[in-house]
Scaffold this motif. Sequence first.
Motif, PDB file in Angstrom:
ATOM      1  N   LEU A 118       1.357  -1.515   0.057  1.00  0.00           N
ATOM      2  CA  LEU A 118      -0.259  -0.408  -0.496  1.00  0.00           C
ATOM      3  C   LEU A 118       0.574   1.378   0.150  1.00  0.00           C
ATOM      4  O   LEU A 118       2.777   1.169  -0.007  1.00  0.00           O
ATOM      5  CB  LEU A 118      -0.814  -0.120   0.764  1.00  0.00           C
ATOM      6  N   PRO A 119       0.055   3.053  -0.188  1.00  0.00           N
ATOM      7  CA  PRO A 119       1.369   3.430  -0.339  1.00  0.00           C
ATOM      8  C   PRO A 119       2.235   3.933   0.964  1.00  0.00           C
ATOM      9  O   PRO A 119       3.197   5.077   1.385  1.00  0.00           O
ATOM     10  CB  PRO A 119       0.125   4.904  -0.997  1.00  0.00           C
ATOM     11  N   ASP A 120       1.477   3.214   1.938  1.00  0.00           N
ATOM     12  CA  ASP A 120       1.945   4.155   3.111  1.00  0.00           C
ATOM     13  C   ASP A 120       3.316   2.508   4.305  1.00  0.00           C
ATOM     14  O   ASP A 120       4.253   2.541   4.665  1.00  0.00           O
ATOM     15  CB  ASP A 120       1.168   3.806   4.603  1.00  0.00           C
ATOM     16  N   GLY A 121       2.620   1.100   2.903  1.00  0.00           N
ATOM     17  CA  GLY A 121       4.230   0.508   2.865  1.00  0.00           C
ATOM     18  C   GLY A 121       3.638  -0.949   3.573  1.00  0.00           C
ATOM     19  O   GLY A 121       4.335  -1.474   3.259  1.00  0.00           O
TER      20      GLY A 121
ATOM     21  N   GLN B 180      -1.434 -10.224  -2.128  1.00  0.00           N
ATOM     22  CA  GLN B 180      -2.433  -9.264  -3.033  1.00  0.00           C
ATOM     23  C   GLN B 180      -3.401 -10.379  -4.315  1.00  0.00           C
ATOM     24  O   GLN B 180      -4.592 -10.278  -4.780  1.00  0.00           O
ATOM     25  CB  GLN B 180      -1.533  -8.438  -4.920  1.00  0.00           C
ATOM     26  N   GLN B 181      -2.680 -11.375  -4.387  1.00  0.00           N
ATOM     27  CA  GLN B 181      -3.581 -12.616  -5.268  1.00  0.00           C
ATOM     28  C   GLN B 181      -3.021 -14.077  -4.315  1.00  0.00           C
ATOM     29  O   GLN B 181      -2.394 -14.439  -4.178  1.00  0.00           O
ATOM     30  CB  GLN B 181      -3.327 -12.552  -6.316  1.00  0.00           C
TER      31      GLN B 181
ATOM     32  N   GLY C 215      -8.076  -2.412  -3.208  1.00  0.00           N
ATOM     33  CA  GLY C 215      -9.448  -1.539  -3.085  1.00  0.00           C
ATOM     34  C   GLY C 215      -8.926  -1.054  -2.134  1.00  0.00           C
ATOM     35  O   GLY C 215     -10.031  -0.404  -1.186  1.00  0.00           O
ATOM     36  N   TYR C 216      -7.821  -1.149  -1.551  1.00  0.00           N
ATOM     37  CA  TYR C 216      -7.799  -0.921   0.445  1.00  0.00           C
ATOM     38  C   TYR C 216      -7.836   1.153   0.378  1.00  0.00           C
ATOM     39  O   TYR C 216      -7.240   1.287  -0.562  1.00  0.00           O
ATOM     40  CB  TYR C 216      -6.831  -1.544   0.997  1.00  0.00           C
TER      41      TYR C 216
END
Length: 74
Positions: free
Chosen positions: A41-44, A49-50, A68-69
């Motif tokens: 995620l952008p915050d690391g 994911q799959q 979609g987090y």
Amino acid sequence: GDSLALGFDSAAKKIRSYAVNSYLDNPKDNPVKMDVTFASLPDGTNYAQQTVLDAHAKKIQVKVTNSGYKKAGQ
């Protein structure tokens, strides 16, 4: 007959994938494979994911995709 392989991003110090190979009853007739890929995620924060589980001899494949987090309240 079982195996586990891990994929690491050493620069980011994060796991990126893992793969499991196993079997049901007989290794030649009933192989089972699971592959998991990770993303960040952008915050690391790292997350799965799959995930794909494949039991080809049983004609079963399960695929789970996480997306979609977003931060709560947004």
